[in-house]
Design a protein around this motif. Structure first.
Motif: not given
Length: 295
Positions: A163, A195-196, A201, A238-240, A265
């Motif tokens: 991520r 996962a965002s 975070w 936040v991103a995978s 993730a």
């Protein structure tokens, strides 16, 4: 025997959906036909299986016992028939639930070879970012991103990817590129499902976990919404890799603060029918795990 199997199939869908009319729609028949079938099954067994109200049907104790057994019996019969045909080709319907963005970006592009090997297999996708009632939807397997909630369902981890904290070049030019976690204070944070990080975070700073919330400017119910807001230069997200692979490659988003990693993730296959998934489910999840890990 086939009539009795048909009875069981109708009973299972009526019990799982809690509705004769919904079961009828799924099975391509009518509500009175479903009602007659259940009544005939109850007469033959000499027990009440379902209690009817104006809003919903519920299981009796006898109905619960029959439902549990029938869920195992019906897939085993399908597999026995396939074995008798002497073919490795799968057939029938496979119902798969998965998040919208993950399904569109990562699952569907990997299915061509699998479906070519099984031309008689049909797939019904239930695509949503929320948590559906998998049993009521009649789902064979659900793909879930992130930590799994405790449940009685069986599951299998298929793959994991990194991520990233991402932002658009335009946003970073306007607000500056953070050099440390402390620089995230006052920045526009885009939170989203899975996962965002809907609740914020958690970065790793050496051996210490550092929770960061920043300035929660947006909270979005879909992963595609998270990516769209970040691409538009409205904040950081936040991103995978599964969610932002194309945007990173095109330069629409860039990864920042890579010295402070996030937990990867994970994607799991969840089996609502229990810990013994059908042959169709096993083949589908094995294919997907192989392709995802191959990347």
């Amino acid at each position: 025997m086939s009539d009795r199997l048909q009875e069981l199939g109708i009973f299972v869908r009526a019990a799982e959906t809690g509705s004769f009319s919904r079961a009828a729609r799924e099975l391509g028949t009518t509500q009175p036909s479903v009602s007659r079938t259940i009544a005939g099954l109850e007469r033959r067994l000499g027990v009440k299986l379902l209690l009817r109200t104006t809003r919903r049907i519920t299981l009796t104790d006898a109905g619960s016992v029959l439902l549990e057994r029938a869920r195992h019996i019906l897939p085993e019969i399908d597999e026995a028939e396939d074995a008798a045909r002497g073919t490795d080709s799968l057939r029938g319907l496979l119902k798969v639930a998965m998040p919208v963005a993950f399904g569109i970006r990562e699952v569907i592009p990997r299915l061509q070879a699998f479906l070519a090997d099984h031309p008689q297999l049909r797939i019904d996708f239930v695509m949503a970012d929320g948590a559906e009632d998998l049993v009521a939807e009649g789902v064979d397997v659900a793909l879930r991103l992130g930590q799994l909630a405790d449940s009685g369902f069986g599951s299998r981890k298929l793959a994991s990817v990194p991520r990233y904290l991402v932002a658009s070049p335009g946003y970073l030019e306007l607000r500056g590129t953070p050099a440390s976690l402390a620089d995230l204070d006052g920045r526009d944070c885009i939170l989203g499902p899975g996962a965002s990080g809907r609740k914020g975070w958690v970065f790793r700073d050496g051996k210490v976990e550092r929770p960061i919330t920043g300035d929660e400017r947006f909270n979005v119910g879909s992963a595609e919404g998270v990516i769209a807001l970040a691409k538009a230069g409205l904040g950081m997200a936040v991103a995978s890799l599964w969610m932002c692979r194309a945007e990173l490659a095109a330069g629409h988003l860039v990864s920042i603060l890579s010295d402070y990693p996030l937990a990867p993730a994970e994607v799991h296959a969840v089996f609502p029918a229990g810990r013994q998934p059908s042959r169709k489910v096993r083949a589908f999840t094995a294919h997907l795990a192989d392709r995802l890990r191959g990347d």
